[in-house]
Structures are given as C-alpha cells and as structure tokens.
Design an enzyme around this catalytic site. Structure first.
Site, PDB file in Angstrom:
ATOM      1  N   TYR A   1      89.020  13.221 -22.733  1.00 15.03           N
ATOM      2  CA  TYR A   1      89.476  14.176 -24.480  1.00 15.03           C
ATOM      3  C   TYR A   1      89.283  15.447 -24.596  1.00 15.03           C
ATOM      4  O   TYR A   1      89.428  16.511 -23.932  1.00 15.03           O
ATOM      5  CB  TYR A   1      87.122  13.697 -24.363  1.00 15.03           C
TER       6      TYR A   1
ATOM      7  N   ARG B   1      63.428  27.878 -19.459  1.00 14.56           N
ATOM      8  CA  ARG B   1      65.107  28.454 -19.619  1.00 14.56           C
ATOM      9  C   ARG B   1      64.967  27.668 -17.792  1.00 14.56           C
ATOM     10  O   ARG B   1      66.378  26.893 -17.703  1.00 14.56           O
ATOM     11  CB  ARG B   1      65.781  30.136 -19.329  1.00 14.56           C
TER      12      ARG B   1
ATOM     13  N   ASP C   1      83.660  11.497 -15.921  1.00 16.05           N
ATOM     14  CA  ASP C   1      82.768  11.971 -17.186  1.00 16.05           C
ATOM     15  C   ASP C   1      82.612  10.006 -17.003  1.00 16.05           C
ATOM     16  O   ASP C   1      83.645   9.158 -17.318  1.00 16.05           O
ATOM     17  CB  ASP C   1      83.536  12.340 -18.476  1.00 16.05           C
TER      18      ASP C   1
ATOM     19  N   LYS D   1      75.851  11.097 -27.288  1.00 11.79           N
ATOM     20  CA  LYS D   1      76.766  10.011 -27.661  1.00 11.79           C
ATOM     21  C   LYS D   1      75.281   8.380 -26.945  1.00 11.79           C
ATOM     22  O   LYS D   1      74.571   8.790 -27.204  1.00 11.79           O
ATOM     23  CB  LYS D   1      77.896   9.624 -27.012  1.00 11.79           C
TER      24      LYS D   1
END
Length: 377
Positions: free
Chosen positions: A98, A46, A170, A195
């Site tokens: 987005y 983690r 972004d 992406k």
C-alpha cells in the site's frame, strides 16, 4: 467465526450495564476513582475505555491474539508498530505495498535510520537473500495492494524463525474472517479497520495485534504514551460493523468471483488479477492459508483512454479511494493509493495508466456488471 463477529468476548458483552445488548458508548475522557489507590479498571480514555476495550477484545478473538490495540487509523497502527524497533533496523518488505506504507517507511528512513528492502516475497529464496545482520522483521501483505501478489506465510514464518526475525502481516485485504496470519506464525498483525472490519466507509480505524505477551506489554505502554487510541464513538461504529463482517464478506466475495469471470471475457480488458481465479499464480497458496479470495480485483485495460473512461463513466460504482465497504469503489492506483511510490517502481510492478483496482461491494451483481459494461462500451 460468525458467532465471534456477533458476540465478541462473551464475558465482556454479557456484562453491559442494564443488560444492554449493544455496547454502550462511554463518551468520557476520565473516570472517577472509588478511593485513594483504587480504580474501576479505567482511569483515562487515552489509556483505556470500556467501549474500545470491547472492540479490542473482539478483534483479538477474531485474530487469535493475546491483545490488540485500536488506533485512529491503519497508518496510526503502523506508526505505533514501528516504535518497537531501534534506529538502524532493516526490514524486508513485500515489493507491492500500500502506498501509504511506503510513504511512512520513506519518512522513517530519513528520520530514524531505518532501511527497507522491497522484494517479491512470493520468491522465498529472494527473501532469504535480502536478510542481513541488521534485519529485524519481515513485513508482508498478502494478497498485496494492488497487484494481488500472494505470499506463503508458512514459508515466511520459517524464515523468520530461522533468522530470529519478527513476522509482520498486513491482513487488511482478507480480514480475519478469511485469513488468520497468527495461525500461520505471524508475530504482529496490522489492519486498516476502516476497510472490511468497519465495512461502511464511515469511520477510520486501525488495529495492531500480537500473540506474544511481552510484545503486547510493549505495545500497550507505547499506545498509552503516544495517545493514538480510537475514540469511543468510532469504536462503537467499528464494533457494529464487525457484527455483519461474515455476511458482508461472503456476499462481496461471491460478487467478486462473478465480476472477475465477466471481466476476463471483455475485449477491452487485457488482464484480470483476482486470487480466486484458478489461473492466478498464487491461487494454490492462497487456498492453503486462507478461507477465501476476498473481494479485491485489479484489472488492466487496453489503453489509458479506456481506463480513464471507466473511471469517469461509472454510475453505480463510485470512483473513490478506500475499499472493503458495502459500496463498490473503483480506484486509479497510479494517481491515488500509490501516487507517492516512485514512478520506476510503479511501472515495474505494472501500476500504470491502464491499471484499475475494484473493491466489490454487496450490491446486486448484475447491476454492478451492467455498470461496468456501459462504462467500458
């Protein structure tokens, strides 16, 4: 850049066990301690994992960051980033974001007392007018999703410095291969690694990068506390994808330019939005701050009937959400990526029943054009 995609951080990639050329997948939840108070450098996945570490160092090298964290999705990276801000913070954002970003921002307005002003960030004066005493950051997408608005990052950096704000970018649409916001003054860069970085539509990932050591330390603390780290296997997949980032993006961009030029000549297409076209209003700014136009195209058809026919008749191109992979995908933003954006905002931005978004892949471009031609017939 091409070499960095392949080699990443040479010090890390040259020290794999047994001389492995590819990064090993350390599929373990925990790591044994050599002794009391001693550590191998990793204690619990983690917090950190050798496979994920190599991915994070590679993305940092590509973006020019001091540190990057790899998260389970792009939305997880944005959620983690928003934990940096106190209740009552105000953000000035690109108006055409987005839809998932808008959705999470709306949730944070209700739960955290955040506020968001959505502005045409291509208009520098309008951005400055929207800044208040409570504003903490500018949140920019360039090119924007899905109308391809271009924002001048150098101007946004100037405003951020002038008003003591963080500049967040972004960078999903162009990827670090084509654009490096940190070099333009950004303080935080986010990616949907699903992406272009992953590139094969087979895994979810997200990244949060910063060139500021103090911010990096805050992010690392939140990252291990919240537990949004990308799994070792998914980290391996994205690292493998990045190795071909340069050749994929070059081919996708070449295909996109040919398709955009072809779409301009079609009677049933009324508008084409591609930042590589010289007539695009953001062409010069994009040329100044990036190394290419990428492979995202939006276009408007003459009627809703035509748009729906295209979606239902494409054969080689898939009617599917997402973008940036080797396969070409076409999307209906008003129903899919921007379905949660209020209707009046969508319509003001032009995201209507006739508006389509195309993510161009690496297939033969003549085959892609033939598919679009038969779908538009």
């Amino acid at each position: 850049m091409e070499t960095t995609c392949i080699c990443g951080d040479p010090e890390t990639s040259k020290n794999h066990s047994f001389g492995a050329v590819s990064v090993p997948i350390y599929q373990t939840a925990t790591f044994a301690h050599p002794g009391i108070g001693e550590s191998t450098g990793h204690n619990y996945t983690r917090e950190s994992n050798p496979t994920r570490d190599e991915l994070e160092k590679t993305v940092s090298a590509l973006e020019g960051a001091v540190d990057t964290v790899a998260c389970t999705s792009g939305m997880a990276a944005i959620s983690l980033m928003m934990e940096l801000f106190d209740s009552g913070s105000h953000f000035v954002c690109t108006e055409d974001l987005y839809g998932g970003s808008v959705r999470i921002f709306e949730a944070l307005e209700k739960k955290r007392g955040f506020s968001f002003s959505y502005i045409n960030t291509a208009d520098v004066e309008a951005v400055e007018k929207a800044i208040t005493d409570q504003t903490k950051a500018l949140y920019i997408e360039t090119p924007s999703n899905p109308t391809m608005q271009v924002t001048d990052l150098a101007e946004m950096s100037r405003l951020a410095t002038k008003h003591g704000l963080l500049l967040i970018v972004d960078n999903t649409f162009l990827s670090p291969y084509l654009q490096n916001p940190i070099a333009q003054g950004a303080d935080l860069v986010v990616h949907s690694g699903t992406k272009f970085l992953g590139g094969h539509n087979d895994t979810l990932a997200g990244f949060l990068c910063t060139p500021i050591k103090a911010l990096a330390e805050q992010i690392r603390y939140l990252f291990k506390t919240i537990g949004s780290g990308l799994s070792p296997f998914d980290s391996f997949l994205v690292l493998r994808g990045i190795k071909t980032l340069s050749v994929r993006v070059e081919r996708q961009q070449e295909n996109a330019m040919k398709i955009a030029s072809w779409l301009k000549e079609q009677k049933k297409v009324t508008d084409v939005y591609y930042v590589g076209l010289p007539e695009h209003p953001g062409y010069e700014i994009n040329q100044k701050q990036s190394r290419g136009a990428g492979s995202m195209i939006s276009f408007r058809t003459d009627t809703e009937e035509t748009a729906r026919k295209v979606l239902e008749r494409v054969k080689l191109i898939s009617y599917a959400e997402s973008l940036g992979g080797v396969e070409s995908l076409i999307t209906y933003p008003m129903l899919q990526t921007h379905g949660d954006v209020p209707v009046e905002i969508r319509e003001r931005l032009g995201i209507t029943e006739t508006f389509l978004r195309l993510s161009v892949g690496i297939e033969n471009v003549d085959d892609l054009i033939a598919d679009l031609e038969q779908a538009l017939a």
